[in-house]
Design an enzyme around this catalytic site. Structure first.
Site, mmCIF file in Angstrom:
data_model
loop_
_atom_site.group_PDB
_atom_site.id
_atom_site.type_symbol
_atom_site.label_atom_id
_atom_site.label_comp_id
_atom_site.label_asym_id
_atom_site.label_seq_id
_atom_site.Cartn_x
_atom_site.Cartn_y
_atom_site.Cartn_z
ATOM 1 N N GLU A 82 1.024 -1.147 0.174
ATOM 2 C CA GLU A 82 -0.023 -0.109 -0.013
ATOM 3 C C GLU A 82 0.693 1.242 0.016
ATOM 4 O O GLU A 82 1.682 1.126 0.815
ATOM 5 C CB GLU A 82 -0.938 0.054 1.216
ATOM 6 C CG GLU A 82 -2.145 -1.074 1.257
ATOM 7 C CD GLU A 82 -2.999 -0.870 2.428
ATOM 8 O OE1 GLU A 82 -2.966 0.272 2.980
ATOM 9 O OE2 GLU A 82 -3.888 -1.805 2.289
ATOM 10 N N TYR A 130 -11.213 -4.254 3.169
ATOM 11 C CA TYR A 130 -10.376 -3.640 4.072
ATOM 12 C C TYR A 130 -11.314 -3.387 5.498
ATOM 13 O O TYR A 130 -12.266 -2.586 5.603
ATOM 14 C CB TYR A 130 -9.964 -2.286 3.716
ATOM 15 C CG TYR A 130 -8.707 -1.692 4.646
ATOM 16 C CD1 TYR A 130 -8.904 -1.730 5.936
ATOM 17 C CD2 TYR A 130 -7.443 -1.463 4.012
ATOM 18 C CE1 TYR A 130 -7.705 -1.021 6.773
ATOM 19 C CE2 TYR A 130 -6.508 -0.947 5.030
ATOM 20 C CZ TYR A 130 -6.677 -0.627 6.137
ATOM 21 O OH TYR A 130 -5.619 -0.154 6.954
ATOM 22 N N ASP A 154 -6.028 9.454 10.200
ATOM 23 C CA ASP A 154 -4.962 9.085 10.509
ATOM 24 C C ASP A 154 -4.427 9.577 11.938
ATOM 25 O O ASP A 154 -4.640 10.788 12.061
ATOM 26 C CB ASP A 154 -3.676 9.396 9.525
ATOM 27 C CG ASP A 154 -3.948 8.460 8.317
ATOM 28 O OD1 ASP A 154 -3.888 7.294 8.248
ATOM 29 O OD2 ASP A 154 -4.036 9.068 7.057
#
Lengths: 264, 404
Positions: free
Chosen positions: A49, A174, A60
């Protein structure tokens, strides 16, 4: 069948789980990122990735935030990341997945991005702030070109929605291990196994776990039920701590080999 | 409620703007909110409690005041000020947070988080949480913490935790990033009280509906005072909540001109401004498709304004839509014009406006003289300027020193 599907088919044949390390492209610079991706592929990474840095990475934690800031300061952009992929594609068959926020992709335009991505040899992409309802144009246009739009599911996803995500996700699903942002964590979230198994029962798409996976032990534990694991912040952290590009490549390669050993 | 053509569609779209661009973890929480808000807000208990608090706690309705000396001085249109500066905590922000805090409580969320720029929304949220006994944490850019120290202290007095944000440009946009990260992490127990008509659906609609009280009152007041609707409404626009609250009840009245005033900073030809509607690009930011300041690679650029509350590189999606369809117009005012207007209103009417609000005052100083004496202009005087007095004093002292 693209490179990601082929890789999962091979892994299933061998009874292995996929290891998917993440790095932010351009941290500390794009030339080093190129070396690091090749080192990770060599060390046993199944899919890599490649993070496309963004100014406002709301999903994040501090590690990848810092990495994005350094990459942007060093001049990284989506176009340059695509050039990096093109250079990598000449040197490795490892499946390459872009991970980044919606605005840079749309700033380039759906066709502009996908045409360049297809030519560079990008196999798929993950956009954390682009649920399928909002990104139908991008996800459908990508599917027509054989590029996988990977969708995310989370512990808060309702069962009905999970069924839709499993059906619509390409390459793999995911599965976000916890309610939270990306970061290295000490323990695996409670209830993860049930969530992953529920998703696996809903379709054939591989279900891979990311967010918070940071040690070979955690990866091996999750690998008992998940089809793969994503390790991001822990890789980025090793890159940042290394004193040279060569030391970073060594450190990351060793880490990838350790993580992969628990998934065989 | 207002006419259907001015409502978002089921996906939260205003024309091409709006929507819900968020991490998957938040989708269920936004669905829950989109379901709870119309249901809860329609109950008589909620309406009575909110109306009661707006009246007896916040001090509504606010007066519509005829600014005689300003009108005379400018020599054109008759100027009214909608006195949102007179509500509890000193700005229109309280209208929104009282509604959202009641909603949080009825949804069973014991913890409320908020972002703040100038600190007004943070203070309002801390106030409402103190009132209702909810835990409160406010994210504020480190630079704004320094610029607005008094508001930080007020929030702490109300029992809120103020968390300085040290990433990115350390201003409002980064505070929103950090609040969203907190919400992603604590979504099951936490209500995110957004301070403006921005963010993912249903926030732009929810916050607008709670701010419509400004325009609804103004409409009734001007009809009583003048027997007709105003010709022009003027309000400052950062995220755009005071402006949409004033504009929305007048959208069907084609004869009422709607003017939003943006932070022109050092000028829209420089990169040092926040004039998103005048000089922005379409983009995806903070959960919404809207107009943003961004570079050619799609990176969001920091905004600049002398007023911390307008220092935001995006804008509420409904404003972007109103611009596109031509129902509202948006004009930039520079930092220098804003500082002049701050002093002007203080001298000529004895009212110190917030620096945000001073942008609207500055625009009316240009606009009113071009209109006839029979024209009526209403400025939404969205907040008071006590919080800005130390900063303006410093700027003016610096200018005097430079002149010597």
């Amino acid at each position: 069948m693209n490179r990601i599907d082929e890789r999962f088919a091979e892994l299933r044949g061998r009874g292995e789980r996929a290891l998917m390390p993440f790095l932010t492209a351009g941290d500390p610079d794009l030339a080093v990122s190129e070396v690091l991706v090749l080192a990770m592929a060599e060390a046993g990474a199944d899919v890599i990735e490649i993070g496309v840095p963004f100014s406002d990475p709301i999903a994040d934690g501090p590690t990848i935030q810092g990495s994005s800031e350094r990459a942007l300061a060093a001049g990284a952009s989506l176009r340059r990341v695509l050039e990096l992929v093109k250079r990598l594609r000449d040197q490795t068959p490892v499946p390459l997945l872009l991970m980044g926020y919606a605005n840079p992709f749309y700033a380039m335009g759906v066709d502009g991005f996908l045409d360049t991505a297809a030519e560079a040899g990008v196999d798929g992409f993950i956009v954390p702030d682009l649920p399928p309802e909002e990104g139908a144009d991008l996800y459908e246009a990508a599917a027509r070109r054989g590029i996988d739009g990977v969708l995310m599911a989370a512990p808060t996803t309702t069962p009905a929605r999970l069924a839709r995500l499993v059906k619509q996700s390409r390459g793999f699903l995911y599965y976000v291990s916890l309610t939270g942002v990306t970061a290295a964590r000490e323990t695996v979230a409670a209830g993860l196994e049930e969530g992953v198994r529920a998703a696996q029962k809903l379709g054939d798409v591989p279900v891979c776990v990311g967010f918070g996976v940071s040690t070979p032990e955690q990866a091996a534990e999750i690998g008992r039920y998940a089809d793969g694991v994503v390790v991001g912040s822990a890789v980025v952290d090793r890159i940042q701590r290394a004193e040279s590009a060569a030391a970073a490549a060594d450190s990351v390669a060793r880490f990838v080999a350790e993580l992969k050993a628990g998934l065989r | 409620m207002s006419a259907g053509r001015w409502q978002a569609d089921a996906q939260g779209r205003f024309g091409r703007y709006g929507g819900r661009y968020v991490p998957e973890t938040l989708v269920a929480a936004l669905d829950e909110l989109a379901e709870a808000y119309p249901r809860v807000s329609a109950t008589p208990e909620f309406r009575e409690e909110l109306e009661g608090l707006l009246a007896s706690y916040a001090g509504r309705p606010t007066p519509l005041y005829l600014a005689r000396r300003m009108t005379e001085d400018l020599g054109g249109a008759k100027i009214y000020l909608k006195r949102e500066d007179l509500v509890h905590t000193g700005a229109h922000k309280i209208n929104n947070v009282l509604g959202q805090a009641l909603l949080a409580r009825s949804m069973g969320k014991p913890r409320v988080i908020a972002e703040t720029g100038a600190g007004q929304h943070g203070v309002a949220t801390a106030t409402a949480c103190a009132l209702l006994g909810l835990e409160c944490e406010v994210y504020m850019g480190e630079e704004d913490v320094a610029r607005q120290a008094l508001n930080v202290f007020k929030m702490e007095l109300h029992g809120a935790k103020v968390t300085p944000v040290t990433c990115g440009a350390r201003t409002l946009k980064d505070a929103i990033n950090e609040a969203m990260r907190d919400w992603v992490t604590n979504v099951r127990t936490t209500y995110y009280c957004i301070g403006s008509v921005m963010g993912p659906h249903p926030y732009p609609t929810l916050v607008r509906d709670l701010q419509r009280v400004i325009g609804v009152e103004t409409r009734a007041q001007i009809l009583e005072l003048e027997g007709r609707l105003p010709d022009v409404l003027v309000a400052c626009v950062g995220g755009g909540s005071n402006a949409i609250g004033m504009f929305h009840p007048f959208l069907e009245d084609e004869g009422v001109r709607l003017v939003g005033v943006e932070p022109g900073g050092e000028g829209v030809r420089t990169r040092r401004h926040g004039a998103v509607l005048s000089a922005g690009e379409e983009g995806i930011f903070h959960g919404q498709r809207t107009l943003v300041l961004s570079d050619e690679d799609g990176q969001i650029l920091p905004a600049h304004s002398v007023s911390a509350g307008l220092d935001y590189p995006g804008v509420g999606p409904e404003h972007a839509h109103l611009r596109d369809v031509g129902r509202a117009e948006y004009l930039p005012v520079t930092d220098a014009e804003c500082l002049d207007a701050f002093q002007y209103l203080s001298r000529i009417e004895g009212i110190i406006p917030a620096l945000e609000t001073a942008h609207a005052v500055a625009q009316v100083r240009k606009l009113a003289p071009t209109l006839g004496k029979d024209a009526i202009v209403v400025i939404n005087l969205s907040g008071r300027g006590d919080k800005d007095a130390p900063q303006v004093r410093e700027i003016l002292a610096g200018e005097r020193d430079a002149a010597h």
